[in-house]
Every structure is written in structure tokens, then in C-alpha cells.
Design an enzyme around this catalytic site. Structure first.
Site, PDB file in Angstrom:
ATOM      1  N   ARG A  13      63.507  57.287  39.944  1.00  0.00           N
ATOM      2  CA  ARG A  13      62.266  56.778  40.522  1.00  0.00           C
ATOM      3  C   ARG A  13      61.559  55.919  39.479  1.00  0.00           C
ATOM      4  O   ARG A  13      61.275  56.389  38.385  1.00  0.00           O
ATOM      5  CB  ARG A  13      61.401  57.977  40.926  1.00  0.00           C
ATOM      6  CG  ARG A  13      60.315  57.636  41.882  1.00  0.00           C
ATOM      7  CD  ARG A  13      59.623  58.887  42.369  1.00  0.00           C
ATOM      8  NE  ARG A  13      58.874  59.556  41.318  1.00  0.00           N
ATOM      9  CZ  ARG A  13      57.844  60.362  41.546  1.00  0.00           C
ATOM     10  NH1 ARG A  13      57.467  60.620  42.780  1.00  0.00           N
ATOM     11  NH2 ARG A  13      57.210  60.946  40.554  1.00  0.00           N
ATOM     12  N   THR A  24      56.235  51.875  40.095  1.00  0.00           N
ATOM     13  CA  THR A  24      56.145  51.613  41.533  1.00  0.00           C
ATOM     14  C   THR A  24      56.425  52.852  42.375  1.00  0.00           C
ATOM     15  O   THR A  24      56.126  52.883  43.558  1.00  0.00           O
ATOM     16  CB  THR A  24      57.175  50.542  41.948  1.00  0.00           C
ATOM     17  OG1 THR A  24      58.497  51.087  41.727  1.00  0.00           O
ATOM     18  CG2 THR A  24      57.025  49.263  41.144  1.00  0.00           C
ATOM     19  N   ASP A  36      58.633  68.003  35.634  1.00  0.00           N
ATOM     20  CA  ASP A  36      59.798  67.130  35.816  1.00  0.00           C
ATOM     21  C   ASP A  36      61.074  67.988  35.834  1.00  0.00           C
ATOM     22  O   ASP A  36      61.586  68.392  34.784  1.00  0.00           O
ATOM     23  CB  ASP A  36      59.852  66.101  34.680  1.00  0.00           C
ATOM     24  CG  ASP A  36      60.917  65.043  34.936  1.00  0.00           C
ATOM     25  OD1 ASP A  36      61.996  65.384  35.470  1.00  0.00           O
ATOM     26  OD2 ASP A  36      60.669  63.874  34.600  1.00  0.00           O
ATOM     27  N   ASP A  42      64.095  66.851  33.689  1.00  0.00           N
ATOM     28  CA  ASP A  42      63.960  67.133  32.252  1.00  0.00           C
ATOM     29  C   ASP A  42      64.139  68.623  31.977  1.00  0.00           C
ATOM     30  O   ASP A  42      64.713  69.011  30.964  1.00  0.00           O
ATOM     31  CB  ASP A  42      62.579  66.692  31.746  1.00  0.00           C
ATOM     32  CG  ASP A  42      62.482  65.177  31.616  1.00  0.00           C
ATOM     33  OD1 ASP A  42      63.499  64.487  31.837  1.00  0.00           O
ATOM     34  OD2 ASP A  42      61.378  64.686  31.317  1.00  0.00           O
TER      35      ASP A  42
END
Ligand code: PRP
Length: 206
Positions: A103, A107, A199, A202
Site C-alpha cells: 500500500r 495515496t 503494522d 512488520d
């Protein structure tokens, strides 16, 4: 489309630990796999079985076996790999189709970087795997890619999903079923799910 929240004490317990800020990579990986097994149990409840007669210990016995469409699991790189082995534990005969999206942080649009689909994917049921459904952009792109390849039976399995993303996908693809361990509260301004997991990529890859 139906949205299924897999509401089970084991799922709620495991997801609670997964949300802890200081969780170790190995613990996060283990719990993501465990929850994925439980999501798979729910997501495969509509599989059709057929009766077969086999030789049992005391003679012939009628048993049931899965019939019909075969499955492909579709982990979305990277984070979806953290769910894959849990799902394959439950459906070991499934083929794997790999889809890579990241991603764009500015944006929030999905950027495709790898696609390798299983042979005869048009004859298979697809189980898309991704720990997070946030804006829904990545899931929409994956569904479109699978449909272009002839796939007609598509489900998505997520650890957490944001209402905003679910709404977008429901509007565009009413035929796709979503299974999630939780529908969280909302997205923050950066497109992260709250309370969410942080995340997940991660956390799984370290
Ligand atoms: C995360 C997540 C989904 C996507 C969800 O991936 O694993 O693929 O974002 O966001 P969306 O619903 O707004 O599209 P990320 O881009 O962090 O990549 P990674 O799996 O490689 O860490």
C-alpha cells in the site's frame, strides 16, 4: 455478500493478546496461525461432502468426504503469508496462489508487484488471506484480479477489518464473503485500523 465475525472465546482471547503493543514476533506469528485455523473452520462450513464406503476395522463403513470444487488459498504478500500455514493445516490439499501488493503510504492505493496464480484457478474456490482489511483497496484489487482469471467463488479471511473497508468491498462485490476475527472501530487519518494490530507485516516479518 455476507460478513461473518468469527465470534468465539478462543478467537477473542487470542486476538486480545495479538493487540498487545510489546508482543514478540514469534508470539504474533503463532497467534496469527492459530486464529487463521479457527477462521478456516468457519469459512469452510459450506463445503459439500459426499458419502463413500470404505473398509473399516470391523468391515465396510459409510463415511463422508469433501466433494466438489477444490480450493486455492491466496495469501497477499507480505502479511498474508503469516496466515497461510494455519489455513493449510485445515485444507492441506489446497493449491497456493500468491499475490503481491503493497500500500502506497501517501495515496493508500495498492501497488501490484507479484502475481502467480494456481493452475485452473477458474475451477477453484479462492480463500484470500490478509491480516488486515483497512481501506479495502488491496482486497478490491485482489478480487478483481481473481475474477479476471475466471474465479467465481471468492472468500476473504482477515484478523481485523475496518468498517470503512468492509463497506467499500460490500458495495463493489456483493458476492464475496468476508470472515474476520473482529470488525474494529475505524481507520485513523493515516489509514491504520483502530484499535487494530499496528503494522501486521512488520510484526510477522520482524
Ligand atoms: C497491509 C495489509 C493489507 C493492506 C490493507 O499491507 O496487510 O495488505 O495493508 O490495506 P488496505 O485495505 O487499505 O488496502 P502492507 O501494505 O502494509 O504490506 P505488507 O503486507 O507487505 O506489510
Amino acid at each position: 455478500m455476507a460478513v461473518h465475525v468469527v465470534d468465539h472465546p478462543l478467537v477473542r482471547h487470542k486476538l486480545g493478546i495479538l493487540r498487545e503493543a510489546g508482543i514478540s514476533t514469534s508470539r504474533f506469528r503463532d497467534l496469527a496461525l492459530e486464529i487463521s485455523r479457527l477462521l478456516t473452520y468457519e469459512a469452510t462450513k459450506d463445503l459439500v461432502t459426499e458419502h463413500k464406503t470404505i473398509e473399516g476395522w470391523a468391515g465396510k463403513v459409510e463415511v463422508e468426504m469433501i466433494k466438489g470444487k477444490k480450493i486455492t488459498v491466496v495469501p497477499i504478500l507480505r502479511a498474508g503469508l503469516g496466515m497461510m500455514d494455519g489455513v493449510l493445516d485445515m485444507v492441506p490439499g489446497a493449491r497456493v496462489s500468491v499475490v503481491g501488493f503493497y500500500r502506497d503510504e501517501e495515496t493508500l492505493q495498492p501497488v501490484e508487484y507479484y502475481v502467480k496464480l494456481a493452475k485452473n484457478i477458474d475451477e477453484r474456490s479462492a480463500l484470500i488471506l490478509d491480516p488486515m482489511l483497512a481501506t479495502g483497496g488491496t482486497l478490491l484489487a485482489t478480487i478483481e484480479l481473481l475474477k479476471k482469471s475466471g474465479c467465481t467463488d471468492i472468500k476473504g479471511l482477515f484478523l481485523v477489518a475496518a468498517p470503512e473497508g468492509i463497506e467499500r468491498v460490500v458495495a463493489a462485490h456483493p458476492d464475496v464473503d468476508i470472515y474476520t476475527a473482529s470488525i474494529d472501530e475505524k481507520l485513523n487519518d493515516a489509514g491504520y485500523i483502530l484499535p487494530g494490530l499496528g503494522d501486521a507485516g512488520d510484526k510477522i516479518f520482524g
